[in-house]
Design a protein around this motif. Structure first.
Motif, PDB file in Angstrom:
ATOM      1  N   GLY A 108      -8.173  -1.902  -9.058  1.00 41.96           N
ATOM      2  CA  GLY A 108      -8.205  -3.389  -8.506  1.00 41.96           C
ATOM      3  C   GLY A 108      -8.502  -3.507  -7.133  1.00 41.96           C
ATOM      4  N   ASP A 109      -8.987  -4.559  -6.802  1.00 43.07           N
ATOM      5  CA  ASP A 109      -9.228  -5.239  -5.236  1.00 43.07           C
ATOM      6  C   ASP A 109      -8.230  -6.170  -4.985  1.00 43.07           C
ATOM      7  OD1 ASP A 109     -10.409  -6.272  -3.128  1.00 43.07           O
ATOM      8  OD2 ASP A 109     -12.375  -6.130  -3.861  1.00 43.07           O
ATOM      9  N   GLY A 110      -7.553  -5.953  -3.810  1.00 38.67           N
ATOM     10  CA  GLY A 110      -6.656  -6.748  -3.111  1.00 38.67           C
ATOM     11  C   GLY A 110      -7.138  -8.177  -2.673  1.00 38.67           C
ATOM     12  N   THR A 111      -8.521  -8.234  -2.624  1.00 37.08           N
ATOM     13  CA  THR A 111      -9.064  -9.560  -2.347  1.00 37.08           C
ATOM     14  C   THR A 111      -9.376 -10.330  -3.663  1.00 37.08           C
ATOM     15  OG1 THR A 111     -11.178  -8.925  -2.359  1.00 37.08           O
ATOM     16  CG2 THR A 111      -9.909  -8.865  -0.140  1.00 37.08           C
ATOM     17  N   LYS A 112      -9.263  -9.702  -4.766  1.00 33.66           N
ATOM     18  CA  LYS A 112      -9.571 -10.292  -6.187  1.00 33.66           C
ATOM     19  C   LYS A 112      -8.758  -9.651  -7.079  1.00 33.66           C
ATOM     20  CE  LYS A 112     -13.953  -9.037  -5.781  1.00 33.66           C
ATOM     21  NZ  LYS A 112     -15.308  -8.493  -5.974  1.00 33.66           N
ATOM     22  N   SER A 130      -4.443  -3.459   6.551  1.00 37.40           N
ATOM     23  CA  SER A 130      -4.940  -2.973   7.651  1.00 37.40           C
ATOM     24  C   SER A 130      -6.382  -2.630   7.557  1.00 37.40           C
ATOM     25  CB  SER A 130      -4.146  -1.661   8.372  1.00 37.40           C
ATOM     26  OG  SER A 130      -3.003  -2.082   8.956  1.00 37.40           O
ATOM     27  N   PHE A 131      -6.617  -1.987   6.144  1.00 37.00           N
ATOM     28  CA  PHE A 131      -7.928  -1.549   5.741  1.00 37.00           C
ATOM     29  C   PHE A 131      -8.692  -2.373   5.047  1.00 37.00           C
ATOM     30  CE2 PHE A 131      -4.649   1.959   6.076  1.00 37.00           C
ATOM     31  CZ  PHE A 131      -5.069   2.594   7.276  1.00 37.00           C
ATOM     32  N   ILE A 132      -8.279  -3.580   4.853  1.00 36.98           N
ATOM     33  CA  ILE A 132      -8.894  -4.745   4.150  1.00 36.98           C
ATOM     34  C   ILE A 132      -9.671  -5.488   5.006  1.00 36.98           C
ATOM     35  CG2 ILE A 132      -8.974  -6.546   2.467  1.00 36.98           C
ATOM     36  CD1 ILE A 132      -6.568  -5.302   1.312  1.00 36.98           C
ATOM     37  N   PRO A 133     -11.114  -5.484   5.015  1.00 37.81           N
ATOM     38  CA  PRO A 133     -11.827  -6.280   6.025  1.00 37.81           C
ATOM     39  C   PRO A 133     -11.374  -7.522   6.165  1.00 37.81           C
ATOM     40  CG  PRO A 133     -13.562  -4.723   4.944  1.00 37.81           C
ATOM     41  CD  PRO A 133     -12.203  -4.769   4.108  1.00 37.81           C
ATOM     42  N   ASP A 134     -11.392  -8.435   4.987  1.00 34.77           N
ATOM     43  CA  ASP A 134     -10.872  -9.971   4.900  1.00 34.77           C
ATOM     44  C   ASP A 134      -9.586 -10.110   4.528  1.00 34.77           C
ATOM     45  OD1 ASP A 134     -10.946 -12.542   4.421  1.00 34.77           O
ATOM     46  OD2 ASP A 134     -12.607 -12.787   3.222  1.00 34.77           O
ATOM     47  N   ARG A 135      -8.708  -9.745   5.479  1.00 30.44           N
ATOM     48  CA  ARG A 135      -7.291  -9.716   5.524  1.00 30.44           C
ATOM     49  C   ARG A 135      -6.797 -11.195   5.122  1.00 30.44           C
ATOM     50  NH1 ARG A 135      -8.540  -7.353  10.486  1.00 30.44           N
ATOM     51  NH2 ARG A 135      -8.305  -4.949  10.050  1.00 30.44           N
ATOM     52  N   ARG A 136      -7.611 -12.245   5.521  1.00 23.89           N
ATOM     53  CA  ARG A 136      -6.963 -13.567   5.222  1.00 23.89           C
ATOM     54  C   ARG A 136      -7.045 -13.880   3.520  1.00 23.89           C
ATOM     55  NH1 ARG A 136      -3.402 -15.408   7.386  1.00 23.89           N
ATOM     56  NH2 ARG A 136      -2.769 -15.468   5.169  1.00 23.89           N
ATOM     57  N   ILE A 139      -4.392 -11.741   1.851  1.00 22.34           N
ATOM     58  CA  ILE A 139      -2.905 -12.241   1.890  1.00 22.34           C
ATOM     59  C   ILE A 139      -3.071 -13.511   1.176  1.00 22.34           C
ATOM     60  CG2 ILE A 139      -1.344 -13.141   3.431  1.00 22.34           C
ATOM     61  CD1 ILE A 139      -2.249 -11.196   5.576  1.00 22.34           C
ATOM     62  N   ASP A 140      -3.904 -14.302   0.937  1.00 23.39           N
ATOM     63  CA  ASP A 140      -3.993 -15.679   0.056  1.00 23.39           C
ATOM     64  C   ASP A 140      -3.662 -15.146  -1.190  1.00 23.39           C
ATOM     65  OD1 ASP A 140      -4.048 -17.251   2.320  1.00 23.39           O
ATOM     66  OD2 ASP A 140      -6.513 -17.686   1.926  1.00 23.39           O
ATOM     67  N   GLU A 141      -4.393 -14.106  -1.645  1.00 24.25           N
ATOM     68  CA  GLU A 141      -4.233 -13.336  -3.085  1.00 24.25           C
ATOM     69  C   GLU A 141      -2.555 -13.020  -3.164  1.00 24.25           C
ATOM     70  OE1 GLU A 141      -6.802 -12.629  -5.913  1.00 24.25           O
ATOM     71  OE2 GLU A 141      -6.638 -14.477  -5.288  1.00 24.25           O
ATOM     72  N   TYR A 142      -2.140 -12.398  -2.264  1.00 24.68           N
ATOM     73  CA  TYR A 142      -0.819 -12.081  -2.574  1.00 24.68           C
ATOM     74  C   TYR A 142      -0.054 -13.297  -2.799  1.00 24.68           C
ATOM     75  CZ  TYR A 142      -2.291  -7.848   0.574  1.00 24.68           C
ATOM     76  OH  TYR A 142      -3.193  -7.012   1.228  1.00 24.68           O
ATOM     77  N   TYR A 143      -0.057 -14.231  -2.019  1.00 23.52           N
ATOM     78  CA  TYR A 143       0.758 -15.407  -2.210  1.00 23.52           C
ATOM     79  C   TYR A 143       0.384 -16.102  -3.543  1.00 23.52           C
ATOM     80  CZ  TYR A 143       3.369 -15.520   2.138  1.00 23.52           C
ATOM     81  OH  TYR A 143       3.966 -14.991   3.272  1.00 23.52           O
ATOM     82  N   ARG A 144      -0.949 -16.039  -4.074  1.00 24.27           N
ATOM     83  CA  ARG A 144      -1.315 -16.822  -5.326  1.00 24.27           C
ATOM     84  C   ARG A 144      -0.623 -16.169  -6.579  1.00 24.27           C
ATOM     85  NH1 ARG A 144      -4.755 -15.586  -9.554  1.00 24.27           N
ATOM     86  NH2 ARG A 144      -5.265 -14.029  -8.499  1.00 24.27           N
ATOM     87  N   VAL A 145      -0.590 -14.809  -6.447  1.00 23.33           N
ATOM     88  CA  VAL A 145       0.128 -13.950  -7.677  1.00 23.33           C
ATOM     89  C   VAL A 145       1.303 -13.925  -7.636  1.00 23.33           C
ATOM     90  CG1 VAL A 145      -2.091 -13.076  -8.327  1.00 23.33           C
ATOM     91  CG2 VAL A 145      -0.223 -11.745  -6.937  1.00 23.33           C
ATOM     92  N   LEU A 146       1.926 -14.394  -6.597  1.00 22.28           N
ATOM     93  CA  LEU A 146       3.584 -14.393  -6.440  1.00 22.28           C
ATOM     94  C   LEU A 146       4.041 -15.836  -6.953  1.00 22.28           C
ATOM     95  CD1 LEU A 146       5.792 -12.593  -5.145  1.00 22.28           C
ATOM     96  CD2 LEU A 146       5.260 -13.880  -2.934  1.00 22.28           C
TER      97      LEU A 146
END
Length: 287
Positions: A108-112, A130-136, A139-146
């Motif tokens: 899986g991909d942290g941005t999708k 730190s290693f994800i180019p599109d950090r914003r 992080i939006d994805e982290y909050y979306r699935v939370l």
């Protein structure tokens, strides 16, 4: 615990050109979060309500260390996602060998993130952001699935003093990715979205390693049963490569620290405190 690994057709010369992630994948180094199991325990202590029926997601689960720790310490269903298919396969083998049916891994991909909105009670992201180019976007994805009132647990590494450019450039080459020059305040601001609350933040420093400590750790990594099928020539080359990385990272971490940061999604109340307070030094009692 017994797991199997098939080794690619690499020569000792090839190994010297691998970056850190590739080398970790070759020898199945745990690549644990800063602080290791003590960090996982600290996070779980601050979220004591997690239990049967709850769901945890780790973004960037690598070879499975944090997911397996959380799955063994709780009755939660713990899901790890990682972009490296070989790491996911190895993590699945470890979970089966340990008899942890509540530990799950997928590519899986942290941005999708391929899970629905408000699916998890906790999202754990060590230093992967730190290693994800599109950090914003990540992080939006982290909050979306939370879930509402769920907890985002982040353990970022940051600089508390500026390292020399020579060192920064060498570390970037070693990890195969740009290295963010972030402070603790930078990370806190990046993770805190409108409506979220930073309710726990604790900073740690790294202790300097001696060459003998690095040698001992390299030997422990290579002596894992999963590496028994590796030729001696390939094992020696991998050991030299790991020693180089660990020595380099030890120098870099002399300028860095890490923090455990816990954010609650959707505060129950955002009303300000009128009478602020502060702890009184020397009055804590531990029993």
């Amino acid at each position: 615990m017994s797991t199997t690994t098939s080794f690619p057709q690499l020569t000792a010369s090839d190994v010297q050109h691998l970056n850190f992630s590739q080398t970790v994948g070759l020898v199945n180094e745990p690549n644990m979060c800063s602080g290791g199991a003590s960090t996982i325990r600290a996070v779980l202590r601050e979220i004591p309500g997690l239990g049967a029926g709850d769901r945890i997601l780790e973004v960037g689960s690598n070879t499975g260390f944090s997911v397996l720790e959380m799955a063994s310490a709780t009755r939660c269903e713990v899901q790890g996602i990682d972009i490296e298919e070989s790491s996911v396969r190895f993590s699945q083998q470890k979970a089966a060998a340990l008899g942890l049916p509540n530990a799950h891994f997928s590519v899986g991909d942290g941005t999708k993130i391929a899970f629905p909105d408000e699916h998890f009670d906790m999202v754990f992201a060590s230093n992967v952001t730190s290693f994800i180019p599109d950090r914003r976007r990540a992080i939006d994805e982290y909050y979306r699935v939370l879930k509402r009132f769920g907890v985002l647990a982040a353990v970022p590494i940051f600089y508390h003093r500026r390292p020399p450019e020579r060192l920064l450039n060498e570390v970037e080459q070693a990890i195969g990715a740009p290295l963010p020059r972030f402070s603790r305040a930078d990370w806190e601001g990046m993770y805190e979205l409108p409506g979220s609350e930073l309710f726990f933040s604790k900073e740690y420093e790294y202790l300097d390693l001696s060459p003998s400590q690095i040698d001992a750790y390299v030997a422990t990594v290579l002596e894992q049963p999963c590496n028994d099928g590796m030729s001696e020539e390939l094992k020696e080359a991998s050991g030299r490569r790991l020693h180089y990385f660990y020595t380099l990272f030890n120098e870099n971490l002399g300028y860095a620290r890490y923090a455990i940061m816990l954010y609650r999604k959707s505060q129950p109340t955002a009303f300000p405190v009128l009478h602020a307070s502060a702890p009184v030094a020397g009055t804590a009692v531990h029993r």
